[in-house]
Design an enzyme around this catalytic site. Structure first.
Site, mmCIF file in Angstrom:
data_model
loop_
_atom_site.group_PDB
_atom_site.id
_atom_site.type_symbol
_atom_site.label_atom_id
_atom_site.label_comp_id
_atom_site.label_asym_id
_atom_site.label_seq_id
_atom_site.Cartn_x
_atom_site.Cartn_y
_atom_site.Cartn_z
ATOM 1 N N PHE A 172 0.822 -1.221 0.000
ATOM 2 C CA PHE A 172 0.000 0.000 0.000
ATOM 3 C C PHE A 172 0.852 1.266 0.000
ATOM 4 O O PHE A 172 0.375 2.330 -0.381
ATOM 5 C CB PHE A 172 -0.932 0.008 1.227
ATOM 6 C CG PHE A 172 -0.253 0.480 2.490
ATOM 7 C CD1 PHE A 172 -0.173 1.844 2.782
ATOM 8 C CD2 PHE A 172 0.329 -0.409 3.373
ATOM 9 C CE1 PHE A 172 0.480 2.273 3.933
ATOM 10 C CE2 PHE A 172 0.982 0.029 4.521
ATOM 11 C CZ PHE A 172 1.055 1.377 4.800
ATOM 12 N N CYS A 232 9.525 1.937 3.441
ATOM 13 C CA CYS A 232 10.490 0.870 3.734
ATOM 14 C C CYS A 232 11.892 1.425 3.823
ATOM 15 O O CYS A 232 12.794 0.745 4.269
ATOM 16 C CB CYS A 232 10.415 -0.212 2.669
ATOM 17 S SG CYS A 232 10.949 0.397 1.082
ATOM 18 N N SER A 257 5.389 -7.003 3.297
ATOM 19 C CA SER A 257 5.998 -7.339 4.583
ATOM 20 C C SER A 257 6.748 -8.674 4.475
ATOM 21 O O SER A 257 6.459 -9.503 3.599
ATOM 22 C CB SER A 257 4.927 -7.381 5.671
ATOM 23 O OG SER A 257 3.855 -8.182 5.264
ATOM 24 N N LYS A 274 -1.190 -6.875 -9.379
ATOM 25 C CA LYS A 274 -2.151 -6.966 -8.269
ATOM 26 C C LYS A 274 -1.704 -5.973 -7.186
ATOM 27 O O LYS A 274 -0.831 -6.253 -6.379
ATOM 28 C CB LYS A 274 -2.213 -8.392 -7.686
ATOM 29 C CG LYS A 274 -3.503 -8.567 -6.905
ATOM 30 C CD LYS A 274 -3.414 -9.107 -5.511
ATOM 31 C CE LYS A 274 -2.693 -8.440 -4.447
ATOM 32 N NZ LYS A 274 -3.372 -7.365 -3.726
ATOM 33 N N GLU A 332 -4.976 -3.810 -1.929
ATOM 34 C CA GLU A 332 -6.423 -3.563 -1.907
ATOM 35 C C GLU A 332 -6.769 -2.327 -1.069
ATOM 36 O O GLU A 332 -7.898 -1.883 -1.047
ATOM 37 C CB GLU A 332 -7.167 -4.807 -1.399
ATOM 38 C CG GLU A 332 -6.827 -5.258 0.017
ATOM 39 C CD GLU A 332 -5.587 -6.162 0.119
ATOM 40 O OE1 GLU A 332 -4.610 -5.926 -0.601
ATOM 41 O OE2 GLU A 332 -5.600 -7.097 0.943
ATOM 42 N N ARG A 333 -5.735 -1.753 -0.377
ATOM 43 C CA ARG A 333 -6.035 -0.590 0.457
ATOM 44 C C ARG A 333 -6.051 0.714 -0.330
ATOM 45 O O ARG A 333 -6.738 1.646 0.036
ATOM 46 C CB ARG A 333 -5.016 -0.507 1.601
ATOM 47 C CG ARG A 333 -5.231 -1.629 2.608
ATOM 48 C CD ARG A 333 -4.267 -1.516 3.747
ATOM 49 N NE ARG A 333 -3.407 -2.678 3.780
ATOM 50 C CZ ARG A 333 -2.362 -2.830 4.596
ATOM 51 N NH1 ARG A 333 -2.048 -1.868 5.427
ATOM 52 N NH2 ARG A 333 -1.647 -3.912 4.568
ATOM 53 N N GLU A 344 9.464 -4.341 12.800
ATOM 54 C CA GLU A 344 9.147 -3.112 12.074
ATOM 55 C C GLU A 344 7.878 -2.495 12.668
ATOM 56 O O GLU A 344 6.882 -3.195 12.866
ATOM 57 C CB GLU A 344 8.909 -3.496 10.606
ATOM 58 C CG GLU A 344 8.592 -2.341 9.701
ATOM 59 C CD GLU A 344 8.387 -2.791 8.255
ATOM 60 O OE1 GLU A 344 7.701 -3.821 8.024
ATOM 61 O OE2 GLU A 344 8.898 -2.123 7.353
HETATM 62 P P1 NAD Z 1 1.552 -6.558 3.005
HETATM 63 O O1 NAD Z 1 2.593 -7.597 3.116
HETATM 64 O O2 NAD Z 1 0.434 -6.545 3.963
HETATM 65 O O3 NAD Z 1 0.865 -6.595 1.552
HETATM 66 C C1 NAD Z 1 1.628 -6.655 0.373
HETATM 67 C C2 NAD Z 1 0.827 -7.382 -0.693
HETATM 68 O O4 NAD Z 1 0.582 -8.718 -0.253
HETATM 69 C C3 NAD Z 1 -0.527 -6.753 -0.978
HETATM 70 O O5 NAD Z 1 -0.741 -6.744 -2.356
HETATM 71 C C4 NAD Z 1 -1.498 -7.681 -0.263
HETATM 72 O O6 NAD Z 1 -2.746 -7.763 -0.903
HETATM 73 C C5 NAD Z 1 -0.811 -9.023 -0.302
HETATM 74 N N1 NAD Z 1 -1.141 -9.860 0.848
HETATM 75 C C6 NAD Z 1 -1.588 -9.456 2.058
HETATM 76 N N2 NAD Z 1 -1.778 -10.511 2.865
HETATM 77 C C7 NAD Z 1 -1.441 -11.612 2.165
HETATM 78 C C8 NAD Z 1 -1.408 -13.010 2.470
HETATM 79 N N3 NAD Z 1 -1.740 -13.474 3.665
HETATM 80 N N4 NAD Z 1 -1.000 -13.861 1.512
HETATM 81 C C9 NAD Z 1 -0.635 -13.413 0.308
HETATM 82 N N5 NAD Z 1 -0.642 -12.088 -0.023
HETATM 83 C C10 NAD Z 1 -1.041 -11.200 0.884
HETATM 84 O O7 NAD Z 1 2.341 -5.163 3.032
HETATM 85 P P2 NAD Z 1 1.739 -3.703 3.143
HETATM 86 O O8 NAD Z 1 1.249 -3.484 4.533
HETATM 87 O O9 NAD Z 1 0.846 -3.416 1.999
HETATM 88 O O10 NAD Z 1 3.056 -2.839 2.908
HETATM 89 C C11 NAD Z 1 3.942 -2.481 3.929
HETATM 90 C C12 NAD Z 1 5.097 -3.451 4.008
HETATM 91 O O11 NAD Z 1 5.806 -3.485 2.781
HETATM 92 C C13 NAD Z 1 6.123 -3.049 5.054
HETATM 93 O O12 NAD Z 1 6.597 -4.194 5.693
HETATM 94 C C14 NAD Z 1 7.227 -2.410 4.230
HETATM 95 O O13 NAD Z 1 8.498 -2.412 4.830
HETATM 96 C C15 NAD Z 1 7.197 -3.268 3.019
HETATM 97 N N6 NAD Z 1 7.815 -2.602 1.885
HETATM 98 C C16 NAD Z 1 9.023 -3.069 1.458
HETATM 99 C C17 NAD Z 1 9.651 -2.455 0.413
HETATM 100 C C18 NAD Z 1 10.971 -2.964 -0.080
HETATM 101 O O14 NAD Z 1 11.326 -2.668 -1.204
HETATM 102 N N7 NAD Z 1 11.698 -3.745 0.695
HETATM 103 C C19 NAD Z 1 9.048 -1.359 -0.231
HETATM 104 C C20 NAD Z 1 7.815 -0.916 0.240
HETATM 105 C C21 NAD Z 1 7.200 -1.562 1.290
#
Ligand code: NAD
Length: 510
Positions: free
Chosen positions: A160, A292, A237, A184, A187-188, A394
């Protein structure tokens, strides 16, 4: 009225639909609410797709990809150019839409789009970067060349926190290299990714080349298992990144999965503390800490440095202005959802229970006139130690933790031994200390007097340890490698001779 029933005068909720070839209708499927974090109200809903919907998108991608791969790279680059211009001319609308769903302030939303556009600019140079390698005369009359060919259909699963930049990191490189792409998004805040796909079509891309499917775990699993998707790029994450990596690889795909972070900023005794404080205000609290590459941990070296830094940090943090995302004077806005606000506040409780000193407490913050918004005040925690859970994990909110290091060696060790290894920064006037730190620290991206060292588009982005699974970074030459496979051709064109005496004989083994 029963909950969920709509009154006769209430307007229908805005719907965010899939962007796929054919009927994108989301009727009859599950829906997810999209908040406006500044007002605390649900402003729209997004359809959550399933495997059958993905099948339709992949079939359309399959139909269009071979011709796209055969389209010469200069023509592909022209579409990237046209897309870049369209995004630029729609930038303000995109930034407002992005900010309204994410909560970041408009300036940050512009930054989100701009950093994505820089990768599109890099992708405009695809004819140059795809040129490959050639050896003339590798043997008698033998030449060898290597070329990078697209994989077929790629997919991106994005978080998101950068709803414009990260999709553009992925589809910019994948499509320019000759792949079709299924995105994909989170969804937020899914609206901007859909607008980007619309603009890509308007730029002249063939229908089906870039499609957007919405969903949650069900859709992610469908992508990971789909036999016609060759590669998956994920950012989110760490636990989910690891899951995506394992499941995708088990299905025979190429996978890169970027995860969470806990970036440290090392402050040496000779650092310019006024610069450090200014940098930390932006890097720890900007975008409500939902980056991140944020700097949520500061490591002053020596007690004296720590005390001087803390004294300067307190007024700077108290001066931060929190506002709705359209407030031009605000330094940062709300966090993304009420659940996330609650989670960040629980982390502050935990830190306090673990023995951290709460120097500035952002819990219970309420913005006048926007009491339902998901705001958290800036928080400063001192005397945080490496054994605390609130240090290990985090937090992803506007919370800065001070971890005091006794010397340089301990300052190198802290980020090196942390489970995450995305980014790190050192603030110093000493070139030797900076060089030593940069070469020894066990972290993927290092800033020297640069608080958020996100590499420019022609380098590559990627962390180490639990911040990234898989071995290829995002964008730049690493991104190009991820979205292509190498074909190496060894060729000989003998002089056939008029009478057939020099006729070429295909060499055989043994
Ligand atoms: P998230 O892991 O909740 O979601 C990421 C994606 O995974 C979304 O598209 C979501 O729909 C999907 N998802 C959610 N739950 C899932 C599940 N149980 N099984 C499969 N897919 C699922 O992350 P977020 O809250 O949207 O984003 C924040 C996180 O992303 C933080 O941890 C941040 O550090 C990380 N991030 C990392 C980078 C990097 O390059 N390392 C960059 C930006 C964000």
């Amino acid at each position: 009225m029963a909950p969920g029933m709509r009154g006769p005068k209430e307007r229908k909720m805005r719907q965010v639909n899939h962007f796929i070839v054919g009927d994108p209708d989301g009727r009859g499927v599950r829906k997810h609410s999209i908040w406006n974090p500044s007002t605390g109200e649900v402003q729209a809903e997004v359809a959550l797709g399933d495997a059958a919907l993905l099948d339709r998108a992949v079939a359309a991608a399959k139909a269009v990809q071979p011709e796209w791969a055969m389209t010469n790279p200069q023509k592909r680059a022209r579409i990237m150019f046209a897309f870049k211009q369209l995004v630029e001319s729609n930038k303000d609308d995109l930034a407002h839409l992005l900010a309204s769903e994410h909560g970041k302030v408009i300036d940050d939303a512009h930054g989100d789009i701009q950093r994505g556009l820089e990768v599109i600019e890099y992708a405009c140079g695809i004819p140059q970067v795809l040129k490959g390698e050639y050896t003339l005369g590798a043997g008698p009359g033998i030449d060898v060349y290597s070329a990078r060919q697209p994989l077929g259909i790629g997919a991106g699963i994005t978080p998101f926190n950068f709803p414009a930049m990260i999709p553009m990191w992925m589809f910019g490189m994948a499509i320019a290299a000759g792949n079709a792409f299924v995105l994909k998004p989170s969804e937020r805040d899914p609206s901007v990714p859909v607008r980007l796909a619309e603009l890509f079509l308007e730029a002249g891309a063939p229908e089906g080349l870039l499609q957007v499917v919405h969903g949650d775990k069900e859709m992610v699993d469908a992508i990971l298992d789909h036999p016609d998707i060759a590669a998956v790029s994920f950012v989110g994450s760490s636990d989910i990144a690891h899951y995506v990596y394992k499941r995708g690889v088990a299905a025979g795909k190429r996978v890169q999965a970027m995860g969470g972070a806990k970036n440290h900023g090392i402050v040496m005794p000779d650092a310019d503390l006024d610069q450090v404080v200014g940098d930390l205000a932006g890097a720890a609290f900007g975008s409500a800490g939902e980056r991140c590459m944020a700097l949520p941990v500061v490591v002053p070296v020596g007690e004296d440095t720590a005390d001087r830094l803390r004294e300067k940090l307190i007024p700077a943090i108290n001066a931060l202005r929190i506002g709705v995302s359209t407030d031009k004077d605000a330094h940062y806005g709300p966090v993304v959802t009420p659940e996330h606000k609650a989670r960040v506040e629980v982390w502050i409780d935990t830190a306090e229970k673990e023995g951290a000193e709460v120097v500035i407490d952002g819990r219970g913050f309420s913005l006048q006139g926007h009491e339902k918004g998901f705001f958290i005040g800036p928080t400063l925690l001192d005397r945080v130690t490496p054994d605390m859970e609130s240090y290990k994990e985090e937090i992803f909110g506007p919370v800065l933790q001070i971890v005091r290091a006794k010397d340089f060696e301990e300052a190198v060790r802290l980020p090196s031994e942390h489970q995450y290894g995305n980014g790190v920064a050192i603030f110093t006037r000493n070139g030797h200390a900076a060089r030593e730190f940069a070469s020894r620290v066990n972290v993927g991206m290092v800033g020297i007097n640069v608080p958020i060292p996100v590499p420019v588009a022609y380098h590559s982005f990627g962390g180490w340890k639990r911040s990234a699974f898989g071995d290829t970074n995002q964008y730049g030459t690493e991104g190009l490698k991820f979205w292509t496979k190498v074909k190496t051709v060894t060729q000989r064109w003998p002089d056939g001779g008029g009478d057939g005496s020099n006729a070429f004989v295909i060499p055989t083994m043994g």
